[in-house]
Design a protein around this motif. Structure first.
Motif, mmCIF file in Angstrom:
data_model
loop_
_atom_site.group_PDB
_atom_site.id
_atom_site.type_symbol
_atom_site.label_atom_id
_atom_site.label_comp_id
_atom_site.label_asym_id
_atom_site.label_seq_id
_atom_site.Cartn_x
_atom_site.Cartn_y
_atom_site.Cartn_z
ATOM 1 N N ALA A 259 -3.275 2.523 8.253
ATOM 2 C CA ALA A 259 -2.595 3.138 7.123
ATOM 3 C C ALA A 259 -1.100 3.131 7.388
ATOM 4 C CB ALA A 259 -3.088 4.567 6.942
ATOM 5 N N THR A 260 -0.314 2.691 6.414
ATOM 6 C CA THR A 260 1.125 2.670 6.579
ATOM 7 C C THR A 260 1.655 4.086 6.733
ATOM 8 O OG1 THR A 260 1.018 0.859 4.992
ATOM 9 C CG2 THR A 260 3.178 1.549 5.692
ATOM 10 N N ASP A 261 1.047 5.013 6.060
ATOM 11 C CA ASP A 261 1.405 6.427 6.139
ATOM 12 C C ASP A 261 0.097 7.203 6.187
ATOM 13 O OD1 ASP A 261 1.986 9.138 5.429
ATOM 14 O OD2 ASP A 261 3.947 8.482 4.714
ATOM 15 N N ALA A 262 -0.230 7.765 7.351
ATOM 16 C CA ALA A 262 -1.537 8.417 7.528
ATOM 17 C C ALA A 262 -1.727 9.576 6.561
ATOM 18 C CB ALA A 262 -1.680 8.901 8.977
ATOM 19 N N ALA B 236 0.818 -1.216 0.000
ATOM 20 C CA ALA B 236 0.000 0.000 0.000
ATOM 21 C C ALA B 236 0.849 1.263 0.000
ATOM 22 C CB ALA B 236 -0.931 -0.010 1.221
ATOM 23 N N ALA B 237 1.896 1.299 0.846
ATOM 24 C CA ALA B 237 2.719 2.501 0.945
ATOM 25 C C ALA B 237 3.434 2.788 -0.368
ATOM 26 C CB ALA B 237 3.732 2.347 2.076
ATOM 27 N N ALA C 202 -4.290 -0.849 2.346
ATOM 28 C CA ALA C 202 -4.031 -0.227 3.643
ATOM 29 C C ALA C 202 -5.076 -0.654 4.658
ATOM 30 C CB ALA C 202 -4.000 1.290 3.503
ATOM 31 N N ALA D 98 -5.026 0.830 -3.492
ATOM 32 C CA ALA D 98 -4.082 1.199 -2.440
ATOM 33 C C ALA D 98 -4.801 1.391 -1.108
ATOM 34 C CB ALA D 98 -3.345 2.471 -2.836
ATOM 35 N N ILE D 99 -5.950 2.045 -1.145
ATOM 36 C CA ILE D 99 -6.739 2.258 0.080
ATOM 37 C C ILE D 99 -7.195 0.922 0.654
ATOM 38 C CG2 ILE D 99 -8.918 3.191 0.956
ATOM 39 C CD1 ILE D 99 -8.530 5.492 -1.095
ATOM 40 N N ALA E 253 -4.777 9.943 -0.505
ATOM 41 C CA ALA E 253 -5.420 9.006 -1.429
ATOM 42 C C ALA E 253 -6.934 9.139 -1.389
ATOM 43 C CB ALA E 253 -5.008 7.573 -1.098
ATOM 44 N N LEU F 140 0.926 4.121 -2.969
ATOM 45 C CA LEU F 140 0.528 5.502 -2.742
ATOM 46 C C LEU F 140 1.635 6.471 -3.127
ATOM 47 C CD1 LEU F 140 -1.396 5.166 0.646
ATOM 48 C CD2 LEU F 140 -2.342 5.553 -1.629
ATOM 49 N N ASN G 272 -2.345 8.206 3.095
ATOM 50 C CA ASN G 272 -3.662 7.589 3.012
ATOM 51 C C ASN G 272 -4.761 8.651 2.929
ATOM 52 O OD1 ASN G 272 -4.896 4.855 3.065
ATOM 53 N ND2 ASN G 272 -6.072 5.754 4.740
#
Length: 317
Positions: free
Chosen positions: A137-140, A68-69, A131, A127-128, A146, A72, A143
Motif C-alpha cells: 500500500a502506498t499509504d497504509a 492508487a495513492a 495498491a 484503488a485497492i 479504503a 484514495l 489503504n
C-alpha cells in the motif's frame, strides 16, 4: 482492471476456486481524464456537490490514469459530499417516501443514490487493486480506510436496494465476494511471509480478522434484506456481535448435508439457504450464523408472511 483470485491451498478456503472478475473498468474510454485535470476537481472540505456532478466525477475517476495513492486521496475527499448527496437526494426529489400511498419511491434521487454507492464501491475496489498490484500500500492508513469504507458503502447499497425493493446492480455481489477473497488471501499471505511471532505478525492476524468480520457483517445484512426490509434498522446494532459468532466454513466434509446457508463465490447473489443436499461441485463457503440471528430471521420471515396474507385478505376482490 481484472481481479484474479487463484486456486491456492489456503487453510479455510474452498478448494479449486478460480475467479477472474472485472472491477473498476469503465464502460467507455471517451471519459478518460489525465491525473492533473481530474485532481483539479478535487472537492474542498465542506463542499456540497450535486448527485449529477458527483456521478460525473466518479465515472471520470474510474477511467482516469491516477495511481492508487491519488485515487484514495480523491475518494477520501469525496466521501463526505457523497454521503451528504445521498442523504438529500431522495428528500430533494420527494422520492424517499413515495406518494401519499406510501409506495416505494423510484424518482431521480433514488436512481442517483444507487449509482453513487455503486460507483464509490467500484472506485474503492480499483484503488485497492492498484495498491495490491504494487505489492504494498502506498499509504497504509489510506489503504485501511479504503478497505473499511468498501464494506461500509456496500452496506449502504444493500439498505438502499432493500428500501426500494429492487435488486442490486448486476455484478455487485460477485465483485464483493471476489474482492473479499482477494483481501483475505493477501492479508494471510503477508502474515505467512512474515515468518515471525513478533508484533507485526499479530497486526497481520488482526487485519485478517477485521476483513473477515466486515465481510460477515455484509453477508448477514444480505440475508436480512431478503426477508424483511423493516427488520434492517431495528437490528443494526446487533450485526457486529452476530458477525463475531458467525462462521464461514470450507464445504469439505459437509457434502450431502441439507439446510445449509451457502455463499457461492462465483454467483452474483447474497447468501442463500440450500434446501437440498450440498453437492460436490459447490465452490464457496458454508455460512453458520449464530442461533439468535437465525431465530430473528425466522421471526422476521413469519411477520412478513403474516403482513402479506393480511394485505391479500383486505384487498378488494
Amino acid at each position: 482492471m481484472t481481479l484474479q483470485t487463484f486456486a491456492q491451498p489456503i487453510p479455510g478456503f474452498p478448494t479449486g476456486m478460480t475467479l477472474s472478475i472485472a472491477i473498476g473498468d469503465s464502460g467507455s474510454s471517451a471519459h478518460l481524464k489525465s491525473a492533473s485535470s481530474l485532481l483539479g476537481t478535487l472537492p474542498s472540505v465542506g463542499d456540497r456537490i450535486s448527485p449529477a456532478k458527483l456521478t460525473e466525477m466518479l465515472e471520470a475517476l474510474l477511467a482516469s490514469d491516477l495511481d492508487a495513492a491519488q485515487r484514495l486521496r480523491f475518494l477520501h475527499a469525496c466521501k463526505a459530499p457523497l454521503l451528504d448527496a445521498c442523504e438529500h437526494a431522495d428528500v430533494d426529489t420527494g422520492s424517499r417516501t413515495g406518494d401519499a400511498t406510501g409506495a416505494s419511491g423510484g424518482g431521480s434521487g433514488s436512481v442517483f443514490e444507487g449509482r453513487l454507492y455503486r460507483l464509490m464501491f467500484r472506485n474503492l475496489a480499483a484503488a485497492i487493486e492498484r495498491a495490491a498490484d504494487r505489492h504494498r500500500a502506498t499509504d497504509a492508513d489510506l489503504n485501511a480506510w479504503a478497505v473499511r469504507n468498501l464494506f461500509h458503502v456496500f452496506q449502504h447499497q444493500i439498505r438502499h436496494a432493500a428500501r426500494l425493493q429492487i435488486p442490486l446492480p448486476a455484478g455487485s455481489w460477485r465483485d464483493l465476494h471476489a474482492l473479499s477473497v482477494r483481501l483475505v488471501v493477501s492479508a494471510r499471505s503477508r502474515r505467512a511471509g512474515d515468518g515471525s511471532r513478533d508484533a507485526g505478525c499479530e497486526v497481520g492476524h488482526q487485519g485478517v480478522r477485521s476483513i473477515e468480520l466486515r465481510y460477515k457483517e455484509v453477508l448477514l445484512l444480505g440475508l436480512i434484506a431478503q426477508v424483511a426490509v423493516t427488520a434492517i434498522p431495528d437490528c443494526a446494532n446487533g450485526f457486529h456481535a452476530w458477525a463475531v459468532e458467525t462462521r464461514l466454513e470450507n464445504p469439505f466434509g459437509l457434502i450431502g448435508q441439507r439446510g445449509l446457508w451457502l455463499v457461492d463465490l462465483a454467483d452474483d447473489a447474497p447468501p442463500c439457504e440450500c434446501t437440498g443436499p450440498l453437492g460436490p461441485e459447490f465452490r464457496g463457503w458454508v455460512l453458520f450464523p449464530p442461533e439468535d440471528f437465525v431465530r430473528m430471521l425466522d421471526s422476521a420471515r413469519l411477520s412478513e408472511t403474516l403482513l402479506r396474507d393480511r394485505g391479500a385478505l383486505s384487498s378488494p376482490v
